[in-house]
Write a protein that holds these residues in place. Structure first.
Motif, short mmCIF file in Angstrom:
data_model
loop_
_atom_site.label_atom_id
_atom_site.label_comp_id
_atom_site.label_asym_id
_atom_site.label_seq_id
_atom_site.Cartn_x
_atom_site.Cartn_y
_atom_site.Cartn_z
N ARG A 396 0.83 -1.20 0.00
CA ARG A 396 0.00 0.00 0.00
C ARG A 396 0.87 1.26 0.00
NH1 ARG A 396 -4.37 -1.55 4.80
NH2 ARG A 396 -4.94 -3.63 4.00
N VAL A 398 2.09 4.79 1.16
CA VAL A 398 2.15 5.58 2.40
C VAL A 398 3.06 6.77 2.17
CG1 VAL A 398 1.67 3.65 3.97
CG2 VAL A 398 4.03 4.16 3.31
N VAL A 426 -1.94 4.84 6.61
CA VAL A 426 -2.12 3.49 7.12
C VAL A 426 -2.44 3.57 8.61
CG1 VAL A 426 0.32 3.16 7.68
CG2 VAL A 426 -1.11 1.17 7.17
N ASP A 430 -2.73 -2.00 11.43
CA ASP A 430 -2.53 -2.76 10.20
C ASP A 430 -1.04 -2.97 9.87
OD1 ASP A 430 -5.25 -2.95 9.78
OD2 ASP A 430 -5.35 -1.09 8.62
N VAL A 431 -0.16 -2.29 10.61
CA VAL A 431 1.28 -2.42 10.37
C VAL A 431 1.81 -3.54 11.24
CG1 VAL A 431 3.50 -1.24 10.31
CG2 VAL A 431 1.38 0.06 9.93
#
Length: 532
Positions: A396, A398, A426, A430-431
């Motif tokens: 994704r 960022v 983000v 989710d990291v």
């Protein structure tokens, strides 16, 4: 703490006034002062104070709106400085200095001097040292005395600031990676005199010509996987193995040495706690360590006999310097100082930016922060990156909001530096550890399976098809299935095997080294082929 209260008294006397450069705050809280609406207004207020002072302002923390001394706890003061640093960054300023004084009730009151302009870009020579060693062999205490310059009280007092969880402090056992920092300039070492002060760590990064960061790993057997993560997942320049003179090498000592050697990390050994034993016992343990090193094909180099010049020249290439030390008497710490000041950086700085995520956390008003060691290239605030792989294998987009190194805001970071990168685009939840940050436009291909050459260091029987250890590659720690090319691998064997992650894909590349472990079974490997 500063004894001269003149700065505090002068600031209080000048007081808060319209068009002035002094601001009173009893405390600054992330939950309150970085919430929606407050961030913008406080940033505007700070900018106004800095401009009113011709580029300089003073924030007095721990006082009432009328300037009365209230005092706050150390934790509250530290959080207030974190919030003030974020506000300063938003306002295009930075904290230049912090002075504190104690109150009669045991609290703190302080004056933070802010200056116009963004945080300085570090232009230092930065090496990262990973520590290892058996529990209670004085590893964290040695690091604590190095970074503070203070002798230990004999009860591990200097190790306390490295422990990051309350139960670690209570039990005197580290359970996760922790970090320390000190540095050098033309006049010698720059210590962190008060480790509880995050601004002092930041000052080392800002002012030192050479910065030394320690990744302090875990000595207790149940957390061996965390130690492996610290030694494999960080871009370390050197390893430091500690062996207590009153105990000698243990099974854990041998395991940690095996991990250091498996990663081809130039390493040294510190014989600790020499104040507790006779000179004869210290020499006996030193000889045991030297025999252990020779048994694994390494050449010990006693620094007391050969000197620092030879140690700096010969470390690596199978040579391991050995130093006798005591955090109580400070024996040998000057030798380690000289080594860390002179040892060359080993991590290359070129290539495309890459950072594997080791830790994540959330800062109110800033968002998700990914922490780790920059593996290659450089990154700047405002850069557009990609993050992943996520469980579905996707990356994704960022954006880098800001970068921090040991509580010091920096404009950019490069290979070999431990940083926290605030990310836009983000959510923190989710990291995950094991993800990687890459420049936007990269075309990474995560995989579930790869080929590797492995060496079995220890196993009770044999490794057959379907064997499932935990693989530690960069910051990835994931169960994986082994299918040896020859059907099986015996202890001491080296052979080819396919490795398949059990639950999800990761970014894997040829040449990466890894450690695998399952119970008492351990081994090392190198990625030889990653299928398209």
């Amino acid at each position: 703490m500063s004894r001269d209260r003149s700065q505090l008294l002068t600031a209080i006397e000048r007081g808060e006034r319209e068009g002035g450069s002094v601001e009173f705050k009893e405390r600054l809280s992330k939950d309150v002062h970085l919430s929606d609406g407050r961030l913008e207004s406080l940033t505007a207020q700070l900018r106004h104070r800095v401009l009113s002072g011709d580029g300089e302002a003073e924030y007095v923390v721990g006082v009432t709106d009328e300037g009365g001394i209230a005092g706050v706890s150390r934790d509250v003061f530290s959080e207030s400085m974190d919030v003030l640093s974020l506000l300063a960054e938003e306002a295009g300023a930075h904290i230049d200095d912090v002075q504190t004084w104690g109150t009669d009730e045991g609290g703190l009151v302080g004056v933070a001097t802010l200056r116009d302009g963004a945080a300085l870009t570090p232009d230092d020579d930065h090496i990262i040292v990973g520590t290892a060693g058996h529990v209670d062999h004085g590893k964290s205490t040695l690091v604590g005395s190095l970074v503070t310059g203070d002798a230990d009280d004999g009860d591990g007092g200097t190790r306390g600031f490295l422990d990051v969880q309350p139960h670690e402090v209570e039990r005197g056992l580290s359970a996760d990676l922790s970090y320390g920092v000190y540095g050098f300039d033309d006049d010698g070492p720059l210590r962190v005199r008060n480790p509880d002060r995050k601004d002092e760590r930041a000052a080392v990064v800002e002012n030192a010509d050479r910065v030394v960061s320690f990744v302090d790993t875990v000595g207790h057997e149940p957390w061996l996987s965390t130690t492996i993560r610290g030694l494999v997942g960080q871009k370390l320049d050197y390893g430091l193995l500690t062996v207590a003179a009153d105990d000698g090498p243990t099974k854990t000592t041998r395991e940690h040495l095996g991990v250091l050697l498996a990663t081809d990390l130039p390493s040294m050994v510190a014989i600790t706690k020499t104040d507790l034993v006779s000179e004869e016992r210290a020499m006996e343990v030193t000889r045991e360590v030297e025999r252990l090193l020779r048994d694994v094909g390494r050449t010990p180099l006693p620094v007391a006999r050969h000197g620092v010049d030879v140690a700096v020249e010969e470390i690596g290439d199978n040579v391991v310097p050995v130093v006798q030390t005591s955090a109580v008497s400070m024996e040998g710490l000057d030798v380690l100082d000289e080594l860390f000041e002179r040892l060359p950086k080993t991590a290359a700085a070129g290539g495309e930016f890459r950072m594997y995520v080791d830790r994540t956390y959330k800062v109110t008003g800033v968002g998700a922060v990914a922490s780790g060691t920059v593996k290659s290239g450089t990154v700047e605030a405002g850069d557009e990156l990609v993050l992943g792989p996520f469980p579905d294998g996707e990356f994704r987009d960022v954006e880098v909001r800001s970068i921090e190194m040991h509580y010091h805001r920096v404009d950019h970071a490069e290979a070999g530096q431990i940083v926290g990168i605030a990310l836009k685009g983000v959510r923190e939840q989710d990291v995950e550890r094991g993800m990687v940050l890459l420049p936007k436009g990269s075309d990474p291909t995560p995989v579930r399976e790869f080929e590797a050459e492995v060496m079995v260091l220890n196993h009770p029987t044999r490794i057959d098809a379907g064997y499932e250890p935990v693989v530690h590659l960069e910051t990835v720690g994931e169960a994986a299935r082994f299918d040896p090319a020859d059907g099986q691998l015996l202890p001491g064997d080296t052979g080819e095997t396919s490795v398949r992650f059990k639950f999800r894909p990761y970014l894997v590349e040829e040449g990466q080294r890894f450690v695998f472990r399952e119970g008492s079974s351990k081994g090392v490997g190198t990625v030889t082929n990653v299928p398209e």
